[in-house]
Write an enzyme that holds these catalytic residues in place. Structure first.
Site, PDB file in Angstrom:
ATOM      1  N   ASP A 181     -38.853 -74.588 -65.829  1.00 38.97           N
ATOM      2  CA  ASP A 181     -39.254 -74.407 -64.370  1.00 38.97           C
ATOM      3  C   ASP A 181     -38.294 -73.660 -63.639  1.00 38.97           C
ATOM      4  O   ASP A 181     -38.408 -73.222 -62.633  1.00 38.97           O
ATOM      5  CB  ASP A 181     -39.429 -75.947 -63.633  1.00 38.97           C
ATOM      6  CG  ASP A 181     -38.470 -76.979 -64.077  1.00 38.97           C
ATOM      7  OD1 ASP A 181     -37.875 -76.892 -64.896  1.00 38.97           O
ATOM      8  OD2 ASP A 181     -38.198 -77.870 -62.970  1.00 38.97           O
TER       9      ASP A 181
ATOM     10  N   HIS B   3     -44.853 -82.367 -66.573  1.00 32.79           N
ATOM     11  CA  HIS B   3     -44.733 -83.360 -67.485  1.00 32.79           C
ATOM     12  C   HIS B   3     -44.798 -84.678 -67.658  1.00 32.79           C
ATOM     13  O   HIS B   3     -44.230 -85.596 -68.042  1.00 32.79           O
ATOM     14  CB  HIS B   3     -43.473 -82.944 -68.560  1.00 32.79           C
ATOM     15  CG  HIS B   3     -42.084 -82.882 -67.632  1.00 32.79           C
ATOM     16  ND1 HIS B   3     -41.751 -84.301 -67.114  1.00 32.79           N
ATOM     17  CD2 HIS B   3     -40.963 -82.091 -67.803  1.00 32.79           C
ATOM     18  CE1 HIS B   3     -40.375 -83.823 -66.647  1.00 32.79           C
ATOM     19  NE2 HIS B   3     -40.204 -82.750 -66.981  1.00 32.79           N
TER      20      HIS B   3
ATOM     21  N   GLU C 189     -34.189 -75.668 -68.204  1.00 32.78           N
ATOM     22  CA  GLU C 189     -35.667 -76.262 -68.284  1.00 32.78           C
ATOM     23  C   GLU C 189     -36.562 -75.099 -67.469  1.00 32.78           C
ATOM     24  O   GLU C 189     -35.994 -74.395 -66.695  1.00 32.78           O
ATOM     25  CB  GLU C 189     -35.987 -77.539 -67.642  1.00 32.78           C
ATOM     26  CG  GLU C 189     -37.250 -78.049 -68.028  1.00 32.78           C
ATOM     27  CD  GLU C 189     -37.578 -79.609 -67.685  1.00 32.78           C
ATOM     28  OE1 GLU C 189     -36.815 -80.314 -66.984  1.00 32.78           O
ATOM     29  OE2 GLU C 189     -38.347 -80.133 -67.904  1.00 32.78           O
TER      30      GLU C 189
ATOM     31  N   HIS D  30     -29.455 -74.882 -65.205  1.00 35.16           N
ATOM     32  CA  HIS D  30     -30.304 -75.781 -66.104  1.00 35.16           C
ATOM     33  C   HIS D  30     -31.320 -74.949 -66.741  1.00 35.16           C
ATOM     34  O   HIS D  30     -32.030 -74.269 -66.119  1.00 35.16           O
ATOM     35  CB  HIS D  30     -30.925 -76.737 -64.884  1.00 35.16           C
ATOM     36  CG  HIS D  30     -31.826 -77.655 -65.685  1.00 35.16           C
ATOM     37  ND1 HIS D  30     -31.710 -78.320 -66.864  1.00 35.16           N
ATOM     38  CD2 HIS D  30     -32.804 -78.631 -65.036  1.00 35.16           C
ATOM     39  CE1 HIS D  30     -32.986 -79.005 -67.089  1.00 35.16           C
ATOM     40  NE2 HIS D  30     -33.507 -79.381 -66.037  1.00 35.16           N
TER      41      HIS D  30
ATOM     42  N   HIS E 141     -35.421 -78.208 -56.362  1.00 38.46           N
ATOM     43  CA  HIS E 141     -36.916 -78.391 -56.034  1.00 38.46           C
ATOM     44  C   HIS E 141     -36.629 -79.293 -54.591  1.00 38.46           C
ATOM     45  O   HIS E 141     -35.581 -80.111 -54.271  1.00 38.46           O
ATOM     46  CB  HIS E 141     -37.308 -79.749 -56.849  1.00 38.46           C
ATOM     47  CG  HIS E 141     -37.425 -79.422 -58.428  1.00 38.46           C
ATOM     48  ND1 HIS E 141     -38.501 -78.447 -58.759  1.00 38.46           N
ATOM     49  CD2 HIS E 141     -36.816 -79.603 -59.321  1.00 38.46           C
ATOM     50  CE1 HIS E 141     -38.429 -78.444 -59.956  1.00 38.46           C
ATOM     51  NE2 HIS E 141     -37.279 -78.906 -60.727  1.00 38.46           N
TER      52      HIS E 141
ATOM     53  N   ASP F 215     -31.495 -80.030 -60.483  1.00 41.34           N
ATOM     54  CA  ASP F 215     -32.460 -81.032 -60.384  1.00 41.34           C
ATOM     55  C   ASP F 215     -32.079 -82.000 -59.561  1.00 41.34           C
ATOM     56  O   ASP F 215     -32.861 -82.886 -58.866  1.00 41.34           O
ATOM     57  CB  ASP F 215     -32.839 -81.734 -61.586  1.00 41.34           C
ATOM     58  CG  ASP F 215     -34.021 -80.946 -62.670  1.00 41.34           C
ATOM     59  OD1 ASP F 215     -34.438 -80.069 -62.013  1.00 41.34           O
ATOM     60  OD2 ASP F 215     -34.241 -81.106 -63.609  1.00 41.34           O
TER      61      ASP F 215
ATOM     62  N   TYR G 270     -39.255 -88.917 -57.287  1.00 39.96           N
ATOM     63  CA  TYR G 270     -38.496 -88.065 -58.321  1.00 39.96           C
ATOM     64  C   TYR G 270     -37.573 -88.683 -59.160  1.00 39.96           C
ATOM     65  O   TYR G 270     -37.286 -88.739 -60.244  1.00 39.96           O
ATOM     66  CB  TYR G 270     -37.884 -86.818 -57.376  1.00 39.96           C
ATOM     67  CG  TYR G 270     -37.324 -85.887 -58.258  1.00 39.96           C
ATOM     68  CD1 TYR G 270     -37.993 -84.790 -58.677  1.00 39.96           C
ATOM     69  CD2 TYR G 270     -36.116 -85.765 -58.507  1.00 39.96           C
ATOM     70  CE1 TYR G 270     -37.787 -83.604 -59.378  1.00 39.96           C
ATOM     71  CE2 TYR G 270     -35.500 -84.935 -59.436  1.00 39.96           C
ATOM     72  CZ  TYR G 270     -36.233 -83.871 -59.931  1.00 39.96           C
ATOM     73  OH  TYR G 270     -35.796 -82.730 -60.499  1.00 39.96           O
TER      74      TYR G 270
ATOM     75  N   HIS H 288     -30.420 -82.905 -65.432  1.00 36.64           N
ATOM     76  CA  HIS H 288     -31.558 -83.899 -66.162  1.00 36.64           C
ATOM     77  C   HIS H 288     -31.494 -83.479 -67.756  1.00 36.64           C
ATOM     78  O   HIS H 288     -32.022 -84.188 -68.425  1.00 36.64           O
ATOM     79  CB  HIS H 288     -32.778 -83.244 -65.662  1.00 36.64           C
ATOM     80  CG  HIS H 288     -34.097 -83.538 -66.011  1.00 36.64           C
ATOM     81  ND1 HIS H 288     -35.209 -82.737 -66.431  1.00 36.64           N
ATOM     82  CD2 HIS H 288     -34.376 -84.645 -66.824  1.00 36.64           C
ATOM     83  CE1 HIS H 288     -35.868 -83.129 -67.065  1.00 36.64           C
ATOM     84  NE2 HIS H 288     -35.711 -84.301 -67.280  1.00 36.64           N
TER      85      HIS H 288
HETATM   86 FE1  FEO Z   1     -35.424 -80.528 -65.436  1.00 33.82          FE
HETATM   87 FE2  FEO Z   1     -36.538 -78.962 -62.679  1.00 33.82          FE
HETATM   88  O1  FEO Z   1     -36.089 -79.084 -64.474  1.00 33.82           O
END
Ligand code: FEO
Length: 401
Positions: free
Chosen positions: A86, A28, A84, A82, A228, A167, A195, A148
């Protein structure tokens, strides 16, 4: 389902069952030249629990890694730390396949998942501080709103001392190495900083509160397992101290001179400013936005004390590529910056006003008069640029001495 993927043991009861995305180059708007991972974790408790899932195209990879440990249909619980995509892109497909007894998320997570997927499946809400029995061990939850997203939460497996931090403490880095001690410290710091600057920075106040909350929790954390990048198991203070520093927006004697240029006039000014800053002992990063991606600019701004921005005027505005970087930067809310503005123009010069307004909106303390020139700078203008650099340097040296 393919069977080429293996889980990686993280602790006595926890396995990494995520996916490695070697190809992603844009997350993004944040450039990810080194790919990423979407980490999911399997807790082999009495109630077999999957913590987070992966981006939709990677579902088979995750299921294959799970299958190397246990038949995925044996999963009892799924936790969504989370919402999101991903981490939830394949959540419903996985739920339909494995038919878990329950799915859990924070109250905001339940709301977000409903708004994203528009499914009627019931997800149970877990609250801040709540414990969930997995039979022979417990999971505890801590809301971490805005790290996040508003839905975000940490989960903690007391039995193994594993904090699942979604995240937070992550990085976009595709590797087969799953742990911090298998990777070079300087690379880890660079990737974690990039990041932080591109994802976490606007939520720095919440980061500080969360670090305090974790410290006060009484949890004995031995492993931090983010969603991640690598799992932290060697020196947790390495990443915790970095987050503490970045969240406080500690500044150093460094200036970022970021600019666009049309016929190299603004570039000449940028170079004169950069040279004078360096002569005053300031570390300088000179970035032409035609060459530097917005993500790189933010990485460089993360610890810089000064931001000096320049652009020519195009059609009564700053150059569009400069507007891109400045809009992105403003949204990420770097604080405590000193700055100045410069640029060339042909007849009207609105770029200077645009940049001054942007820096003002970012609460950058403007410490030098804007330097502008019609067409090409001469020696006098370049001397003014050098003076601008010296003024910013003096301010930085005073502020940070
Ligand atoms: Fe806020 Fe890895 O997504």
């Amino acid at each position: 389902m393919t069977n080429i993927y293996q889980a990686v043991k993280v602790s006595e009861h926890v396995y990494w069952v995520g996916a490695i995305d070697w190809a992603i180059r844009d997350f993004h708007g944040y450039t990810t030249p080194h790919g990423s991972t979407y980490n999911a974790y399997l807790v082999m408790a009495d109630k077999i629990t999957l913590i987070d899932t992966v981006k939709a195209p990677f579902m088979d990879e995750m299921l294959s890694r799970i299958a190397s440990v246990v038949d995925p249909s044996k999963i009892d619980y799924i936790i969504s730390n989370h919402s999101e995509q991903d981490h939830t892109g394949c959540l419903w497909q996985v739920a339909e396949l494995v038919k878990p007894e329950k799915i859990f998320a924070s109250a905001m997570g339940v709301k977000a998942l409903g708004e994203i997927f528009h499914k009627n499946n019931s997800i149970e809400t877990v609250k801040d501080g709540q414990s969930l029995s997995l039979g022979n061990m417990d999971l505890k939850f801590m809301e971490t709103r805005m790290i996040h997203w508003p839905d975000s939460m940490f989960s903690y497996l007391e039995k193994d001392g594993v904090l699942f931090s979604q995240d937070a403490f992550g990085m976009h880095l595709a590797t087969f190495e799953r742990f911090d001690d298998e990777l070079a410290a300087d690379m880890l710091e660079y990737e974690a900083a990039t990041y932080y600057a591109n994802i976490v920075l606007p939520f720095s106040a919440q980061v500080l509160k969360t670090l305090e909350k974790v410290a006060a929790s009484g949890w004995t954390i031995k492993i931090i397992a983010p969603d991640h990048g690598p799992v932290w198991r060697k020196d947790l203070n390495f990443i915790l101290n970095l987050y503490n520093k970045w969240a406080r927006q500690v500044r150093v004697k460094k200036a970022v001179v970021v600019y666009a240029t049309m016929w190299h006039s603004t570039e000449m000014m940028a170079k004169a400013i950069a040279e004078s800053l360096a002569e005053e002992g300031i570390r300088v990063k000179l970035l032409n936005v035609d060459d530097a991606h917005r993500s790189e600019v933010l990485y460089e701004v993360l610890e810089a004390g000064a931001l000096i921005a320049g652009s020519p005027t195009l059609n009564n505005h700053m150059m569009p590529q400069m507007a891109d970087v400045m809009t992105y930067m403003k949204g990420l809310k770097p604080a405590n910056l000193t700055g100045a503005v410069f640029g060339s123009f042909g007849w009207s010069g609105e770029s200077l006003k645009d940049l001054e307004a942007t820096l003002a909106a970012m609460k950058v303390e403007i410490v030098a008069d804007t330097v502008s020139v019609r067409h090409v700078p001469d020696g006098d203008v370049l001397n003014k640029c050098r003076e601008l650099g010296k003024t910013v340097a003096a301010q930085l040296n005073k502020r940070l001495s």
